[in-house]
Design an enzyme around this catalytic site. Structure first.
Site, PDB file in Angstrom:
ATOM      1  N   GLY A  27       0.830  -1.216   0.000  1.00  0.00           N
ATOM      2  CA  GLY A  27       0.000   0.000   0.000  1.00  0.00           C
ATOM      3  C   GLY A  27       0.852   1.248   0.000  1.00  0.00           C
ATOM      4  O   GLY A  27       0.477   2.277   0.565  1.00  0.00           O
ATOM      5  N   GLN A  31      -1.481   7.608   1.603  1.00  0.00           N
ATOM      6  CA  GLN A  31      -0.970   8.708   2.436  1.00  0.00           C
ATOM      7  C   GLN A  31       0.202   8.250   3.315  1.00  0.00           C
ATOM      8  O   GLN A  31       1.270   8.872   3.335  1.00  0.00           O
ATOM      9  CB  GLN A  31      -2.091   9.230   3.328  1.00  0.00           C
ATOM     10  N   GLU A 148     -10.553   1.946  15.227  1.00  0.00           N
ATOM     11  CA  GLU A 148     -11.920   1.476  14.946  1.00  0.00           C
ATOM     12  C   GLU A 148     -12.195   0.131  15.607  1.00  0.00           C
ATOM     13  O   GLU A 148     -13.343  -0.238  15.795  1.00  0.00           O
ATOM     14  CB  GLU A 148     -12.136   1.357  13.428  1.00  0.00           C
ATOM     15  N   TYR A 170     -15.179  -2.698   8.642  1.00  0.00           N
ATOM     16  CA  TYR A 170     -13.766  -2.283   8.646  1.00  0.00           C
ATOM     17  C   TYR A 170     -13.149  -2.526  10.028  1.00  0.00           C
ATOM     18  O   TYR A 170     -12.059  -3.095  10.148  1.00  0.00           O
ATOM     19  CB  TYR A 170     -13.668  -0.797   8.270  1.00  0.00           C
TER      20      TYR A 170
HETATM   21  P1  GDR Z   1     -13.076   7.354  10.217  1.00  0.00           P
HETATM   22  O1  GDR Z   1     -12.767   8.599   9.243  1.00  0.00           O
HETATM   23  O2  GDR Z   1     -14.343   6.680   9.849  1.00  0.00           O
HETATM   24  O3  GDR Z   1     -12.967   7.853  11.617  1.00  0.00           O
HETATM   25  O4  GDR Z   1     -11.888   6.352   9.874  1.00  0.00           O
HETATM   26  P2  GDR Z   1     -13.700   9.546   8.357  1.00  0.00           P
HETATM   27  O5  GDR Z   1     -12.878  10.724   8.053  1.00  0.00           O
HETATM   28  O6  GDR Z   1     -14.307   8.827   7.195  1.00  0.00           O
HETATM   29  O7  GDR Z   1     -14.923   9.931   9.340  1.00  0.00           O
HETATM   30  C1  GDR Z   1     -14.703  10.631  10.554  1.00  0.00           C
HETATM   31  C2  GDR Z   1     -16.035  11.047  11.146  1.00  0.00           C
HETATM   32  O8  GDR Z   1     -16.621  12.084  10.341  1.00  0.00           O
HETATM   33  C3  GDR Z   1     -18.016  11.830  10.206  1.00  0.00           C
HETATM   34  N1  GDR Z   1     -18.526  12.483   8.995  1.00  0.00           N
HETATM   35  C4  GDR Z   1     -18.144  12.215   7.735  1.00  0.00           C
HETATM   36  N2  GDR Z   1     -17.230  11.343   7.250  1.00  0.00           N
HETATM   37  C5  GDR Z   1     -17.030  11.313   5.905  1.00  0.00           C
HETATM   38  N3  GDR Z   1     -16.094  10.482   5.399  1.00  0.00           N
HETATM   39  N4  GDR Z   1     -17.751  12.116   5.038  1.00  0.00           N
HETATM   40  C6  GDR Z   1     -18.690  13.003   5.490  1.00  0.00           C
HETATM   41  O9  GDR Z   1     -19.321  13.711   4.717  1.00  0.00           O
HETATM   42  C7  GDR Z   1     -18.900  13.062   6.910  1.00  0.00           C
HETATM   43  N5  GDR Z   1     -19.711  13.807   7.709  1.00  0.00           N
HETATM   44  C8  GDR Z   1     -19.475  13.456   8.960  1.00  0.00           C
HETATM   45  C9  GDR Z   1     -18.083  10.314  10.124  1.00  0.00           C
HETATM   46  O10 GDR Z   1     -19.424   9.865  10.373  1.00  0.00           O
HETATM   47  C10 GDR Z   1     -17.079   9.933  11.211  1.00  0.00           C
HETATM   48  O11 GDR Z   1     -17.714   9.935  12.451  1.00  0.00           O
HETATM   49  C11 GDR Z   1     -10.548   6.812   9.716  1.00  0.00           C
HETATM   50  C12 GDR Z   1      -9.902   6.001   8.579  1.00  0.00           C
HETATM   51  O12 GDR Z   1      -8.663   6.583   8.270  1.00  0.00           O
HETATM   52  C13 GDR Z   1      -9.649   4.580   9.000  1.00  0.00           C
HETATM   53  O13 GDR Z   1      -8.913   3.902   7.987  1.00  0.00           O
HETATM   54  C14 GDR Z   1      -8.829   4.602  10.303  1.00  0.00           C
HETATM   55  O14 GDR Z   1      -8.525   3.299  10.711  1.00  0.00           O
HETATM   56  C15 GDR Z   1      -9.602   5.362  11.363  1.00  0.00           C
HETATM   57  O15 GDR Z   1      -9.836   6.686  10.919  1.00  0.00           O
HETATM   58  C16 GDR Z   1      -8.846   5.414  12.680  1.00  0.00           C
END
Ligand code: GDR
Length: 359
Positions: A27, A31, A148, A170
């Site tokens: 991978g 990033q 997670e 995940y």
């Molecule tokens: P996460 O990261 O699920 O914590 O996993 P993400 O940035 O996707 O979400 C963080 C939080 O934001 C809320 N959220 C949204 N998320 C996304 N993607 N898009 C949106 O529009 C949005 N609005 C609100 C989500 O619900 C969530 O609560 C990341 C990844 O990098 C994993 O691979 C890693 O293992 C974990 O962090 C630790």
């Protein structure tokens, strides 16, 4: 370049990195691959990067390393779910160290596509660990785990000893990985360790993650474009660190003589809304919030334009409300600490985004 001696590390569990190592990063185009490859090249290692098959001209974030660095990396293309391919690579190259970063890393995507996530994350790691066990047992294996696997924050911060209650497909795959690494270490004597990484961001973050999505919109709004940032749960809280800091920690784990698992986190909790407010502040925009739930919006205080709205489609079933890590073991044993705070992360990300727009 020899690694610094680490003040907190018992000397019998630390090997000075004086000899160049032959290292594989799976991978490598993501990033974290960018930061890890950069650090390993600085150390003078022989770096091999494994990239996904099917995107032959794509090297992801590695393109930001520049020509001279790229010329020093041996690129392999293949699928980690193909056991024969992994067997052949591990047996032929007999790496000193393997950093297994390759994964389907989006929690949201894993909810839509659990099977593909399990294939990549579970089969992929199993293939790599088993090939090392059977064909190159002296190879050290570091797996990048995830917060997670803990599920929701209950009481206190999450450490290596916190009970694990993953909520998403995940998270389940990362819990599986953590346990597999432990089993292979204990049953077969492999040098195998998990770096349990809390959310970590940077200018090279994928667009499917909330921080990158926010920064891209903020940069466009600051550039005068008509843009509304649509988000799901803005009250979700995360412990956001800088990917470059976390990859330094990952290297410190790999330098240990005896394998062990470590949490990497900042210990600071912020909501998605905090992140949005801070990102706008860095861009010189003042958001004014009104309304509640799905009707909550933010307007630009000077123009009156709506700049943030809530969209139900971005809510996740079983979303983790909050995660916050306790990295005191990494601090104590590895003398590791997160150098970059949330302001620093936003600065890196926004500068990169605005630079791309002007190029
Ligand atoms: P996460 O990261 O699920 O914590 O996993 P993400 O940035 O996707 O979400 C963080 C939080 O934001 C809320 N959220 C949204 N998320 C996304 N993607 N898009 C949106 O529009 C949005 N609005 C609100 C989500 O619900 C969530 O609560 C990341 C990844 O990098 C994993 O691979 C890693 O293992 C974990 O962090 C630790």
């Amino acid at each position: 370049m020899p690694r610094k001696p680490l003040p907190g590390v018992a000397s019998d569990n630390y090997s000075i990195h004086s000899l160049s190592k032959k290292v594989l990063i799976t991978g490598a185009g993501g990033q974290d691959g960018y930061f890890l490859v950069k650090l390993l090249l600085q150390r003078g290692d022989t770096v091999h990067g494994l990239l996904r098959e099917g995107s032959e001209n794509e090297i992801g974030s590695l393109k930001y390393l520049g020509e001279a660095a790229l010329a020093r990396i041996s690129i392999h293309r293949g699928n980690i779910t193909e056991k024969w391919f992994i067997d052949e690579l591990i047996q032929r190259e007999l790496f000193d160290q393997v950093f297994h970063l390759a994964a389907q890393s989006s929690v949201a995507h894993s909810i839509e596509h659990p099977r593909a996530t399990i294939d990549t994350n579970v089969l992929g790691l199993t293939n790599i660990a088993t090939s090392i066990r059977d064909r190159s047992p002296k190879t050290k294996l570091l797996f990048t785990g995830s917060s997670e696997m803990f599920g929701n924050l209950t009481d206190g911060k999450q450490s290596e000893h916190t009970p694990r209650h993953p909520q998403s497909p995940y998270g389940l795959t990362k819990d599986f990985g953590f346990q597999l690494i432990n089993a292979y270490r204990n049953h077969y004597g492999l040098w195998a360790a998990t770096a349990i990484l809390f959310n970590h961001e940077s200018e090279f973050r994928g667009e499917q993650f909330v921080t990158k999505k926010i920064i891209q919109s903020v940069a466009r709004i600051a550039d005068g474009r008509d843009e509304v940032l649509s988000l799901g749960n803005i009250y979700a809280e995360r412990d956001w660190g800088y990917a470059g800091d976390y990859m330094e920690g990952v290297l410190d784990v790999m330098a240990l003589k005896r394998p062990d698992d470590f949490v990497f986190a900042t210990g600071q909790l912020h909501s998605v809304k905090d992140f949005v407010n801070l990102a706008f502040k860095h861009a010189g925009i003042k958001p004014e919030w009104n309304g509640e739930g799905l009707d909550e919006i933010a307007r630009d205080r000077s123009s009156g334009k709506v700049i943030v709205k809530i969209d139900e489609r971005f809510y996740r079933p079983g979303d983790i409300k909050g995660t916050c890590g306790d990295a005191s073991k990494a601090k104590q044993v590895l003398a590791w600490q997160a150098h970059t705070d949330l302001n620093g992360i936003i600065e890196h990300m926004l500068r990169h985004e605005q630079g791309l727009a002007t190029n």
